[in-house]
Design an enzyme around this catalytic site. Structure first.
Site, short mmCIF file in Angstrom:
data_model
loop_
_atom_site.label_atom_id
_atom_site.label_comp_id
_atom_site.label_asym_id
_atom_site.label_seq_id
_atom_site.Cartn_x
_atom_site.Cartn_y
_atom_site.Cartn_z
N HIS A 1 35.44 61.88 64.47
CA HIS A 1 33.87 60.98 64.77
C HIS A 1 33.08 60.16 63.33
O HIS A 1 33.87 59.75 62.67
CB HIS A 1 32.79 61.58 65.02
CG HIS A 1 32.09 62.75 64.15
ND1 HIS A 1 32.80 63.83 63.57
CD2 HIS A 1 31.17 62.67 63.77
CE1 HIS A 1 32.32 64.21 62.26
NE2 HIS A 1 31.02 63.24 62.48
N ASP B 1 29.61 58.52 62.08
CA ASP B 1 27.70 58.52 62.62
C ASP B 1 27.43 58.23 63.73
O ASP B 1 27.32 56.78 63.15
CB ASP B 1 27.28 59.49 61.17
CG ASP B 1 28.24 60.90 60.76
OD1 ASP B 1 28.35 61.32 61.58
OD2 ASP B 1 28.28 60.63 59.19
N HIS C 1 35.72 61.00 61.11
CA HIS C 1 35.83 61.94 60.19
C HIS C 1 35.59 63.09 60.68
O HIS C 1 35.15 63.05 61.89
CB HIS C 1 34.75 61.83 59.25
CG HIS C 1 33.58 61.86 59.19
ND1 HIS C 1 32.56 61.22 59.40
CD2 HIS C 1 32.47 63.05 58.57
CE1 HIS C 1 31.81 60.82 60.08
NE2 HIS C 1 31.08 62.43 59.84
N ARG D 1 23.19 66.85 53.75
CA ARG D 1 23.05 65.42 54.08
C ARG D 1 22.18 64.25 54.33
O ARG D 1 21.22 64.59 54.74
CB ARG D 1 23.65 65.38 55.17
CG ARG D 1 24.51 64.19 56.78
CD ARG D 1 24.03 64.33 57.49
NE ARG D 1 24.47 64.10 58.28
CZ ARG D 1 24.76 63.86 59.93
NH1 ARG D 1 23.39 63.19 60.27
NH2 ARG D 1 25.78 63.66 60.55
C1 OGA Z 1 28.34 64.74 58.15
C2 OGA Z 1 29.43 65.33 59.06
C3 OGA Z 1 31.33 67.08 57.80
C4 OGA Z 1 31.39 68.08 56.53
O1 OGA Z 1 27.54 65.18 57.85
O2 OGA Z 1 28.26 63.56 59.55
O3 OGA Z 1 30.70 65.25 59.93
O4 OGA Z 1 31.58 67.86 55.67
N1 OGA Z 1 30.12 66.55 58.18
O5 OGA Z 1 30.61 68.86 57.09
MN MN Z 2 29.53 63.00 60.84
#
Ligand code: OGA
Ligand code: MN
Length: 278
Positions: free
Chosen positions: A108, A110, A258, A274
């Site tokens: 995906h 974000d 990702h 994040r």
């Molecule tokens: C995000 C995600 C991936 C992870 O935070 O958008 O996809 O490695 N995280 O936790």
């Molecule tokens: Mn993500």
């Protein structure tokens, strides 16, 4: 400047070694070097960062303005830092059936359902599960540039309709409150977009968010996305990050897909902080 930016093998990813937010964070030339490397390499992996939440926000601020997280839950909060979201492998769908959520577990980009999706996602390792939990990234610019002429002609004019909870998503999204659902925007984005900084074209699609491409039915849209995923996820375009304590990653949502592999012992918790920048 005494930090180093080391491109990783292939076209995707660079490690940043020895970056000190206190020493280098105020240096405009350092900032420009980082931003150029980010645009070129799509993902930057800062190693051995000795920072707290405030340092994390400063680091993110080198790449853009804060963007609020579209979905808020009490369990996501980090006290005193409204722009940081806590991600835990223990989180469940608290407004739905309370089952575990496979957050980030399929390809995906974000928040593509927003009209102006955040360019950067910044992720800091807080607690790692030991083995496993790697995060992989495609390079959607290199993948576009490697398409044959005929496929480029096919994809160049297409426009995707992105909604928060596409019925075709290969995994479930967190259940929203009725108000969140009402307010959740949707957006149309061209499948091939010039990058906001480099101007170079990249494939922009999102298997968890796209309902269809304009002028195509759902089946044809999904079939096209499957073909594109198979192309983009070839090893030559992908960087797979193995997390270490002290890592902070920033990736460019305008030119990457990702996904994380939740392939570790479920008894171990994986925790990240994040934040988003645009
Ligand atoms: C995000 C995600 C991936 C992870 O935070 O958008 O996809 O490695 N995280 O936790
Ligand atoms: Mn993500």
């Amino acid at each position: 400047m005494s930090f180093e930016i080391r491109p990783l093998p292939g076209v995707t990813g660079a490690e940043v070694i020895g970056f000190d937010i206190g020493r280098d964070g105020a240096d405009q030339a350092a900032r420009q070097r980082l931003r150029d490397a980010w645009t070129d390499r799509v993902v930057l992996a800062f190693r051995d960062m000795e920072i707290d939440e405030a340092g994390f926000m400063r680091l993110a601020g080198l790449f853009g303005e804060n963007v609020p997280q579209p979905v808020q839950r009490p369990e996501y909060r980090v006290e005193g830092f409204p722009f940081i979201r806590l991600l835990s492998s223990r989180h469940r769908d608290s407004l739905g059936d309370n089952k575990p959520l496979n957050v980030g577990g399929t390809w995906h980009t974000d928040h593509s359902h927003l009209p102006d999706p955040p360019r950067g996602t910044v992720l800091r390792a807080i607690r790692l599960p030991g083995e496993g939990g790697d995060t992989s990234f495609t390079n959607q610019r290199a993948a576009y540039e490697a398409l044959d002429e005929e496929t480029r002609r096919e994809v160049d004019p297409l426009v995707g309709l992105h909604i928060y909870n596409s019925r075709y998503a290969p995994r479930r999204m967190a259940t929203m409150t009725p108000a969140e659902e009402r307010e959740a925007p949707s957006a149309r984005h061209p499948l091939v977009r010039p990058h906001p900084v480099s101007g170079r074209k990249a494939l922009y699609f999102n298997p968890i968010r796209i309902e269809r491409f304009d002028g195509m039915d759902a089946a044809a849209s999904q079939a096209l996305m499957d073909r594109l995923v198979a192309h983009c996820e070839q090893d030559r375009f992908v960087y797979r990050h193995r997390w270490r304590a002290g890592d902070v990653l920033i990736w460019d949502n305008a030119q990457a897909l990702h996904m994380v592999r939740h392939d570790y012992d479920p008894a171990r918790e994986r925790v990240m902080h994040r934040t988003l920048v645009g």
